[in-house]
Design a protein around this motif. Structure first.
Motif, short mmCIF file in Angstrom:
data_model
loop_
_atom_site.label_atom_id
_atom_site.label_comp_id
_atom_site.label_asym_id
_atom_site.label_seq_id
_atom_site.Cartn_x
_atom_site.Cartn_y
_atom_site.Cartn_z
N VAL A 139 -7.93 11.36 -7.36
CA VAL A 139 -6.95 10.35 -6.68
C VAL A 139 -5.66 10.11 -7.50
N ASN B 274 0.76 -1.12 -0.10
CA ASN B 274 -0.08 -0.04 -0.08
C ASN B 274 0.90 1.28 -0.11
N PHE C 240 -1.66 10.66 -6.78
CA PHE C 240 -0.96 9.83 -6.58
C PHE C 240 0.46 10.05 -7.70
N LEU D 269 -8.55 2.77 1.91
CA LEU D 269 -9.77 3.13 1.80
C LEU D 269 -10.57 3.23 3.08
N HIS E 59 -1.58 1.79 -4.02
CA HIS E 59 -0.63 2.47 -2.87
C HIS E 59 -1.72 3.40 -2.14
N ILE E 60 -2.78 2.88 -1.48
CA ILE E 60 -3.80 3.42 -1.18
C ILE E 60 -4.57 2.77 0.26
N CYS F 35 -10.54 3.93 -6.96
CA CYS F 35 -9.82 4.52 -6.32
C CYS F 35 -8.63 3.76 -6.01
N ALA G 164 1.27 6.50 1.51
CA ALA G 164 0.02 5.76 1.02
C ALA G 164 -0.82 6.73 1.29
N LEU G 165 -1.82 6.97 0.19
CA LEU G 165 -2.91 7.65 0.34
C LEU G 165 -4.09 7.31 1.41
N ASN G 166 -4.76 8.14 1.82
CA ASN G 166 -6.11 7.49 2.37
C ASN G 166 -7.03 8.45 1.97
N ALA H 5 -4.78 4.85 -7.67
CA ALA H 5 -3.50 4.74 -7.07
C ALA H 5 -2.50 3.56 -7.27
#
Length: 247
Positions: free
Chosen positions: A235, A7, A239, A38, A35-36, A28, A14-16, A32
């Protein structure tokens, strides 16, 4: 065992973002490239059983990239988050400061990322830790950021969730939080008022400070108000900024 490695882009970011539906979560996740994390909010469910049943669908659709959320940092959701996370074993758990120990105990493993919510105070280097159901109703408990990190480590926590940042309004305070997280090898989760205009600077501050892992939360600014969905195209933009900064 919960493996978070995939992730984090190059092990660092890591995106949230919030997922409004399983389909939105899948979109989403793809935007990404996995790499996220959710976010699905416990506050949206009437009881534990309903939350568990529905959140399992998100887990199955996104390689368990589930982030169990409170709902705008609502301290009254702390116990529910603890209970359902113990059953679901998600990759990420959002908690108020005082809920971290209970969540860690019920998870029964050290791989899930559990954050503890601390808030800005107006004074760089100091944070508010009274974010729990009872403590949030009383006089603010303010401690040095390093003390907050030590306390979270004592409880088994993984990261500081710094909320509400109000974007770059609290920049000077955020710099000190980032420095402390870097010094003590702690994950940092900047949250609140982050959008496409300030995302790069906020992430750059954390990376420049030497924070090893960053989980920026980007919520309402990329949500389509007419559908409630997080926009996957935005998103993707976020990224791409991550890729630019991390290399």
């Amino acid at each position: 065992m919960v493996d978070l490695t995939s992730n984090f882009y190059k092990g660092k970011v890591a995106l949230n973002v919030l997922a409004n539906s399983v389909e939105n979560a899948k979109e989403c996740f793809a935007a990404a490239k996995g790499h996220i994390l959710l976010g699905v909010l416990s506050k949206n469910y009437s009881d534990d059983a309903a939350a568990i049943e529905d959140m399992k669908r998100y887990q199955e659709a996104t390689d368990n990239a589930l982030s169990v959320g409170l709902g705008a940092g609502d301290p009254n959701q702390s116990a529910m988050v603890t209970r359902i996370s113990g059953v679901l074993q998600p990759k990420h758990v959002n908690q108020v400061f005082t809920g971290v120990g209970a969540s860690c105990a019920l998870l029964g493993q050290n791989d899930t990322l559990i954050n503890g919510l601390v808030s800005p105070t107006g004074t760089p280097g100091m944070v508010k830790i009274t974010t729990g159901p009872l403590s949030s109703t009383k006089e603010a408990g303010i401690v040095p950021i390093e003390s907050a990190i030590y306390l979270l480590k004592d409880m088994g926590g993984s990261s500081i969730k710094y909320f509400p940042m109000k974007g770059l309004t609290t920049r000077d305070e955020f710099v000190e939080v980032a420095k402390a997280c870097a010094k003590h090898d702690f994950i940092l989760e900047p949250t609140g008022g982050i959008d496409l205009t300030n995302f790069e600077e906020i992430l750059q501050i954390a990376l420049d400070a030497g924070v090893k892992k960053v989980v920026p939360h980007v919520y309402s600014s990329i949500i389509d108000k007419s559908t409630g969905n997080t926009r996957p195209e935005q998103v993707k933009e976020l990224f791409e900024i991550i890729q630019k900064l991390v290399g």
